[in-house]
Design a protein around this motif. Structure first.
Motif, PDB file in Angstrom:
ATOM      1  N   ASN A   1       0.839  -1.193   0.000  1.00  0.00           N
ATOM      2  CA  ASN A   1       0.000   0.000   0.000  1.00  0.00           C
ATOM      3  C   ASN A   1       0.876   1.246   0.000  1.00  0.00           C
ATOM      4  O   ASN A   1       1.909   1.297   0.666  1.00  0.00           O
ATOM      5  CB  ASN A   1      -0.899  -0.002   1.244  1.00  0.00           C
ATOM      6  CG  ASN A   1      -1.796   1.211   1.279  1.00  0.00           C
ATOM      7  OD1 ASN A   1      -2.695   1.349   0.464  1.00  0.00           O
ATOM      8  ND2 ASN A   1      -1.555   2.104   2.228  1.00  0.00           N
TER       9      ASN A   1
ATOM     10  N   ARG B   1      -2.601  -4.385   5.106  1.00  0.00           N
ATOM     11  CA  ARG B   1      -3.818  -3.845   4.493  1.00  0.00           C
ATOM     12  C   ARG B   1      -3.483  -3.247   3.128  1.00  0.00           C
ATOM     13  O   ARG B   1      -3.252  -2.046   2.996  1.00  0.00           O
ATOM     14  CB  ARG B   1      -4.450  -2.832   5.445  1.00  0.00           C
ATOM     15  CG  ARG B   1      -4.923  -3.513   6.730  1.00  0.00           C
ATOM     16  CD  ARG B   1      -5.558  -2.567   7.693  1.00  0.00           C
ATOM     17  NE  ARG B   1      -4.556  -1.646   8.236  1.00  0.00           N
ATOM     18  CZ  ARG B   1      -4.847  -0.595   8.975  1.00  0.00           C
ATOM     19  NH1 ARG B   1      -6.107  -0.301   9.248  1.00  0.00           N
ATOM     20  NH2 ARG B   1      -3.896   0.183   9.436  1.00  0.00           N
TER      21      ARG B   1
ATOM     22  N   LYS C   1      -5.585  -0.269   1.940  1.00  0.00           N
ATOM     23  CA  LYS C   1      -5.846   0.692   3.021  1.00  0.00           C
ATOM     24  C   LYS C   1      -6.131   2.100   2.484  1.00  0.00           C
ATOM     25  O   LYS C   1      -7.088   2.743   2.888  1.00  0.00           O
ATOM     26  CB  LYS C   1      -4.650   0.738   3.974  1.00  0.00           C
ATOM     27  CG  LYS C   1      -4.808   1.739   5.092  1.00  0.00           C
ATOM     28  CD  LYS C   1      -3.570   1.770   5.971  1.00  0.00           C
ATOM     29  CE  LYS C   1      -3.685   2.862   7.023  1.00  0.00           C
ATOM     30  NZ  LYS C   1      -2.465   2.969   7.823  1.00  0.00           N
TER      31      LYS C   1
ATOM     32  N   TYR D   1     -11.302  -1.382   5.694  1.00  0.00           N
ATOM     33  CA  TYR D   1     -10.825  -2.134   6.856  1.00  0.00           C
ATOM     34  C   TYR D   1     -11.466  -1.585   8.111  1.00  0.00           C
ATOM     35  O   TYR D   1     -11.708  -0.431   8.254  1.00  0.00           O
ATOM     36  CB  TYR D   1      -9.292  -2.060   6.965  1.00  0.00           C
ATOM     37  CG  TYR D   1      -8.587  -2.712   5.805  1.00  0.00           C
ATOM     38  CD1 TYR D   1      -8.475  -4.092   5.731  1.00  0.00           C
ATOM     39  CD2 TYR D   1      -8.043  -1.943   4.779  1.00  0.00           C
ATOM     40  CE1 TYR D   1      -7.837  -4.692   4.657  1.00  0.00           C
ATOM     41  CE2 TYR D   1      -7.399  -2.539   3.707  1.00  0.00           C
ATOM     42  CZ  TYR D   1      -7.294  -3.911   3.654  1.00  0.00           C
ATOM     43  OH  TYR D   1      -6.673  -4.501   2.586  1.00  0.00           O
TER      44      TYR D   1
END
Length: 196
Positions: A89, A183, A186, A196
């Protein structure tokens, strides 16, 4: 991979947290072709020093993300090979939104920008466990086309999307070997709720 290297403009090895990614750079160095690798500093400086010492045992070198652009441009101008894990990410402006498993993912555009600027080759490479061989096998894909339209921002997004699609295709082939539990999605596009 070797043909791309012979052009002398450098090679960017596109990879992700798939298979035995940390070991793949050792193969290069043990075969007499040390490479650079872009890494994020670990939070614990003692662990960071220990891990990087191991990574560099046979001639490899690390390029820290905080010196990413300058280090990569210098490496490509010297005709070197550098591996980059691109399945993490990011946040804008370093990241651009491209599809990853059908969901927009903010993805580092640095590889696309460096390839566009230097003419470096972009080659997917993964060290994957092959059940039939009962061993890890280092596989390189075909060199990916780097588009040049004259619009550097559009090219960065287009090329980043193509690079991300190559990673996704390999993960789809070896889903059990993708070890990435952070994540990934994210960062969301403006106005979109977090997932999330």
């Amino acid at each position: 991979m070797w043909r791309a290297r012979e052009r002398g403009k450098g090679v960017l090895v596109l990879t992700g947290h798939l298979g035995a990614w940390e070991l793949s750079s050792f193969y290069h160095s043990l075969m007499g072709m040390p490479m650079g690798m872009v890494i994020r500093r670990l939070d614990n400086p003692l662990v960071d020093e220990f891990v990087n010492r191991i990574r560099c045992l046979h001639g490899n070198r690390v390029i820290h993300k905080d010196d990413f652009a300058r280090g990569l441009i210098a490496s490509m101008r010297a005709g070197e090979t550098v591996g980059i894990l691109m399945d993490t990410n990011m946040t804008p402006p370093q990241g651009v939104f491209v599809p990853f498993f059908g969901v927009p993912a903010c993805t580092a555009s640095g590889m696309a920008r460096i390839a566009g600027k230097t003419g470096a080759a972009v080659v997917p490479g993964f060290l994957l466990w092959e059940e039939s061989d009962q061993k890890y096998v280092l596989r390189f894909g075909r060199e990916l086309e780097v588009r040049h339209t004259g619009d550097s921002e559009t090219d960065a997004v287009t090329n980043t999307a193509a690079f991300t699609a190559a990673i996704e295709a390999t993960i789809r082939q070896y889903p059990d070997q993708w070890l990435w539990m952070h994540r990934r999605w994210k960062t969301r596009p403006p106005g979109e709720e977090g997932i999330y």
